[in-house]
Design a protein around this motif. Sequence first.
Motif, PDB file in Angstrom:
ATOM      1  N   THR A   1       8.469 -99.802  37.049  1.00  0.00           N
ATOM      2  CA  THR A   1       8.330 -99.221  35.662  1.00  0.00           C
ATOM      3  C   THR A   1       8.307 -97.574  35.740  1.00  0.00           C
ATOM      4  N   VAL A   2       7.568 -96.867  36.363  1.00  0.00           N
ATOM      5  CA  VAL A   2       7.515 -95.451  36.519  1.00  0.00           C
ATOM      6  C   VAL A   2       9.002 -94.979  36.887  1.00  0.00           C
ATOM      7  N   LEU A   3       9.669 -95.485  37.913  1.00  0.00           N
ATOM      8  CA  LEU A   3      11.142 -95.065  38.212  1.00  0.00           C
ATOM      9  C   LEU A   3      11.923 -95.375  37.094  1.00  0.00           C
ATOM     10  N   PHE A   4      11.778 -96.251  36.392  1.00  0.00           N
ATOM     11  CA  PHE A   4      12.831 -96.600  35.258  1.00  0.00           C
ATOM     12  C   PHE A   4      12.446 -95.831  33.888  1.00  0.00           C
ATOM     13  N   ALA A   5      11.351 -96.038  33.608  1.00  0.00           N
ATOM     14  CA  ALA A   5      10.801 -95.676  32.116  1.00  0.00           C
ATOM     15  C   ALA A   5      10.664 -94.120  31.864  1.00  0.00           C
TER      16      ALA A   5
ATOM     17  N   SER B   1       7.650-101.094  30.655  1.00  0.00           N
ATOM     18  CA  SER B   1       8.756-100.037  30.703  1.00  0.00           C
ATOM     19  C   SER B   1       8.927 -99.478  29.293  1.00  0.00           C
ATOM     20  N   ALA B   2       9.099-100.373  28.334  1.00  0.00           N
ATOM     21  CA  ALA B   2       9.262 -99.912  26.679  1.00  0.00           C
ATOM     22  C   ALA B   2       8.083 -99.335  26.318  1.00  0.00           C
TER      23      ALA B   2
ATOM     24  N   VAL C   1      -0.161 -95.736  32.146  1.00  0.00           N
ATOM     25  CA  VAL C   1       0.133 -96.233  33.490  1.00  0.00           C
ATOM     26  C   VAL C   1      -1.046 -96.862  34.295  1.00  0.00           C
ATOM     27  N   GLY C   2      -2.010 -96.087  34.133  1.00  0.00           N
ATOM     28  CA  GLY C   2      -3.314 -96.633  34.737  1.00  0.00           C
ATOM     29  C   GLY C   2      -4.012 -97.885  34.389  1.00  0.00           C
TER      30      GLY C   2
END
Length: 313
Positions: free
Chosen positions: A109-113, A193-194, A243-244
Amino acid sequence: MFRYIALRLLTALPIVAFVVVFIFLMLHLAPGDPAALVAGDNATPQQLEAIRARLHLDRPLASQFWLWLVQLSQFDLGQSIFSNQPVAALILKRIEPTLMLAICTMTITVLFAVPLGVLAAWRSGGGVDRFVMGLSVVGFSVPVFVVAYSLVWVFSIKLGWLPVQGYKPLAEGIWECLRGLVLPSITLSLGLSALVARVTRSAMLEILSEDYMRTARAKGAGLMRLLVVHALKNAGVPVMTVVGISFAVLLGGVVVTESIFTIPGIGRLTVDAIQQRDYPIVQGVMLFFSLVLIAVNLLVDLSYALFDPRIRY
């Protein structure tokens, strides 16, 4: 900072106390006799009495609550009604699959979003921005089970690249473990990710309009330094919050995804316990999830100073 941590922990104590009381009363507020629900329709009076004695339901409510508090103070969550195993041991067995799934999901999620959100903010109103926001709408709209079965059909049934179901422990090799988590991680990361991309875009748009950003651009700061060092770092507080909290929710168990991919995690344990009416497991899992959520919120609060130097504890 230590004073801040102590105050935050003291603030969390009333929340923990409320959660403990609510989880205990949950067994008694449910309609019907808990012992009859556990034993089934064909139970004899002797079996009902045995179950009531085992769950301490034959004692006054205050006495039951005191016994449960004594057990919790000894890190004893009771025993499962059907498997006769300690609830704490059952939860510990299921932590690894859920933790690995949560880590893989949040990494994807973090690497993509986050890069997509930064790019959409930098090209606000353009084709890239509309494309990213369109992907976000798709991520929010498509149900999890549709994404899961679509990925299984393509990558497992048609191409045969990845396993359909199951989980391999880390003890059997990290590659085998990660190979079984690719599809469920992608399934969960689509919706997350959205959310992260939208939050990143909104935070970046606000930062990019600040005066110091125009000053850094006028001084000749490169694009990557401008976006990453000056903008993204200052926009990291709302992103880190989302994220958390998402990570804490994943640790609480993702029921649908774990059921589809047959992952023996916290979510599957909770569903099985509810279906079997195994109240000690349900109480133990709810208490575990509540404590995890409180701990993650504290860590998220402490991480704010890393992104915004103006924050002091």
